[in-house]
Motif scaffolding. Structure first.
Motif, mmCIF file in Angstrom:
data_model
loop_
_atom_site.group_PDB
_atom_site.id
_atom_site.type_symbol
_atom_site.label_atom_id
_atom_site.label_comp_id
_atom_site.label_asym_id
_atom_site.label_seq_id
_atom_site.Cartn_x
_atom_site.Cartn_y
_atom_site.Cartn_z
ATOM 1 N N ARG A 187 2.855 -14.251 -14.943
ATOM 2 C CA ARG A 187 3.707 -14.495 -14.167
ATOM 3 C C ARG A 187 3.273 -15.894 -13.374
ATOM 4 O O ARG A 187 2.436 -16.505 -13.288
ATOM 5 N N VAL A 235 1.326 -17.033 -10.490
ATOM 6 C CA VAL A 235 -0.213 -16.035 -10.335
ATOM 7 C C VAL A 235 -0.912 -16.958 -11.598
ATOM 8 O O VAL A 235 -2.119 -17.421 -11.617
ATOM 9 N N MET A 294 10.981 -10.156 -20.473
ATOM 10 C CA MET A 294 11.291 -11.569 -19.636
ATOM 11 C C MET A 294 12.150 -11.182 -18.297
ATOM 12 O O MET A 294 13.204 -10.894 -18.425
ATOM 13 N N GLY A 295 11.609 -11.236 -17.059
ATOM 14 C CA GLY A 295 12.172 -11.326 -16.218
ATOM 15 C C GLY A 295 12.492 -13.125 -15.733
ATOM 16 O O GLY A 295 11.051 -14.204 -15.993
ATOM 17 N N ASP A 321 16.701 -9.963 -14.437
ATOM 18 C CA ASP A 321 17.026 -10.832 -13.632
ATOM 19 C C ASP A 321 15.161 -10.907 -12.756
ATOM 20 O O ASP A 321 14.919 -9.136 -12.429
ATOM 21 N N ASP A 337 12.795 -12.978 -9.292
ATOM 22 C CA ASP A 337 12.647 -14.196 -8.424
ATOM 23 C C ASP A 337 12.031 -15.152 -8.873
ATOM 24 O O ASP A 337 12.331 -16.121 -9.029
ATOM 25 N N HIS A 338 11.110 -15.289 -9.944
ATOM 26 C CA HIS A 338 9.718 -15.661 -10.593
ATOM 27 C C HIS A 338 10.261 -15.226 -12.147
ATOM 28 O O HIS A 338 10.028 -14.691 -12.532
ATOM 29 N N SER A 369 8.901 -14.284 -14.985
ATOM 30 C CA SER A 369 7.468 -13.459 -15.854
ATOM 31 C C SER A 369 7.732 -13.010 -17.235
ATOM 32 O O SER A 369 8.691 -12.977 -17.807
#
Lengths: 323, 323
Positions: free
Chosen positions: B57, B60, B98-99, B134, B136-137, B139
């Protein structure tokens, strides 16, 4: 494979909880030769390994306003294993990576794992391992391994002109349940439970495999969307139609109260996780004896230049957790 | 298993790219009986399925300031497969969820998959499937399946008092590379490449398996952290010490320029992905002939009440992408 997080201890606690909660817990079947905790997990021989993966992200796939942590855990397992059911595979092992917001309490994390444990027990699946990490929003990434059927692996590309298109159970109830939640009608508990607690149809999957049905998919995106996947992969045109008598009475009353056409609603909805399959009509007659609630939802035609013929609909497609 | 996102087309593009890029691409070995695109993926029989999962992430585990999208993809594959190397398993198939942040361009998404493809080719692994959603970050959730060794599965719990503790290659270079990036010393390209492009040690793994080494782990958290995992799981006390002659000259010059003790730096660092193993000293003498760069890093002692004896260190542990 590492478990790194402030909630590590809870994860261990939950794993113990799950492992000890029933002597019939599938670990005892010996699938897992080496349990989680090392770099990797060793399983018994799998003759036909079938793999699927799913993602559940807060705000994209679910909304914590509508589901408790336990319900999120159970539904995530169900949705993932449903892909195995649609592939005629029995569950062997599930792995979960979880992104936890810092605002999440350890009780909430435990509740998710409790829901995961309920799902694992329900479907006879082991927990193989996973990771925890910090995240802005709650996210679950699930990977499931199953053992496929010895002689048949269904594909969405195997529908043929002349096949009928059939469904193993009622459609539209999950979305009706979500709308009941959104419209603050908590007395519609029965509808709401279809949204919160779908079932992966391994029972129906076994029957379809026995009848050598070649084309199966689980309905997550809605009948229209998932039929389109079949039509495109198989190069056929699908004509959708649901007979009024095959629509669940709960959906009919839900729709009539709101002045919505029930057939359109059933066709556009999603997250039911019933199985959609195509086969010759004579095969279906035999299947119907074993799955009495199965019913026709359309026909496969030679490709006409357009993959889908469906009743016109003003309803937008299913929005997961976005509302 | 669904691929749903505005970048779906790119995913398909990249899959084609990977699949067509070399005729020696492992798909041709027939691991994947049914390729991605259906609900699930069917693989050939796996006698000893070994499974691992990893999460990467943004913020992180990695920071996009230090790694390009291609480097993120390649490193994520390497890190995940490294757990298979530490389990004496050869890679079979990899699945990636995958995000993607909405701010991500399709070129950046393609670059990640290009990196993934490079990693898959390097280690002879197929791409089994995955999801895009989708986020926010950025990942990445990776899930790898390998086939374990027929006769041996190493565990971190099998170190014995009297064993030596050994490492297959240099430690500390990845962290030195990260610090060179942070201190804006881009001329330290060689160090930086150790941070950006670690190697999963399948070559060494095979040799250790042949010598029946029972206790292996890959060093992701740093020698001290990963030795602690062995010590705790095995119930031994580990005394760490690295001889100055076994420290990489690049690390010695990096540390002496900064007035840092090199041994402490090597012990506290992480993300090297070398293999850490314990075995009797006489076994190591034979291994050394085949892995000349392997060297002792400590000893396993009967448990003294404390799991770790290590040089005192003022260095904090490795911080992944947080800096």
């Amino acid at each position: 494979m590492e478990i790194k997080n402030s909630v590590m201890d809870e994860f261990r606690l939950i794993r113990r909880l799950i492992a000890s909660s029933k002597s019939s817990y599938p670990d005892s079947k010996g699938f897992i030769k080496v349990p989680p905790g090392d770099d990797a997990c060793l399983l018994s021989t799998i003759k036909r390994p079938v793999i699927t993966t799913d993602t559940q992200r807060e705000g994209v796939h679910f909304n914590r306003k509508w589901l408790t942590p336990e319900e999120i855990g159970l539904k995530a397992v169900t949705v993932t294993l449903s892909d195995l059911a649609a592939s005629y595979a029995r569950p062997v092992s599930l792995f979960i990576n979880m992104g936890l917001p810092l605002s999440f309490s350890s009780e909430e994390a435990e509740d998710i794992y409790r829901g995961v444990g309920i799902g694992l027990q329900k479907y006879g699946c082991t927990l193989g391992g996973g990771n925890l990490s910090d995240s802005d929003h709650l996210s679950l990434d699930l990977f499931a391994i199953g053992e496929g059927h010895d002689f048949i692996f269904p594909l969405r590309s195997l529908a043929k002109p002349g096949d009928g298109l059939f469904c193993t159970g009622p459609l539209g109830l999950a979305r009706a349940g979500l709308e009941a939640l959104q419209q603050n009608h908590p007395h519609d508990q029965n509808l709401i439970s279809f949204f919160k607690s779908p079932v992966a149809r391994f029972d129906a999957s076994e029957i379809l495999a026995n009848h050598k049905v070649l084309c199966v998919i689980d309905i997550s995106d809605g009948l229209k969307g998932d039929s389109m996947h079949i039509a495109q992969a198989s190069g056929v045109t699908i004509e959708l139609a649901i007979d009024q008598k095959d629509i669940d009475p709960q959906l009919i009353s839900f729709c009539s109260e709101r002045g919505i056409p029930a057939q359109e609603f059933a066709i556009a909805s999603g997250e039911d996780y019933e199985l959609l399959f195509s086969c010759p009509p004579e095969t279906f007659r035999n299947i119907k004896k074993e799955i009495p609630k199965a019913y026709p939802v359309g026909k496969c035609l030679p490709f006409t230049g357009k993959h889908m013929i469906a009743p016109p609909s003003a309803l937008s497609s299913f929005q997961h957790g976005k509302k």
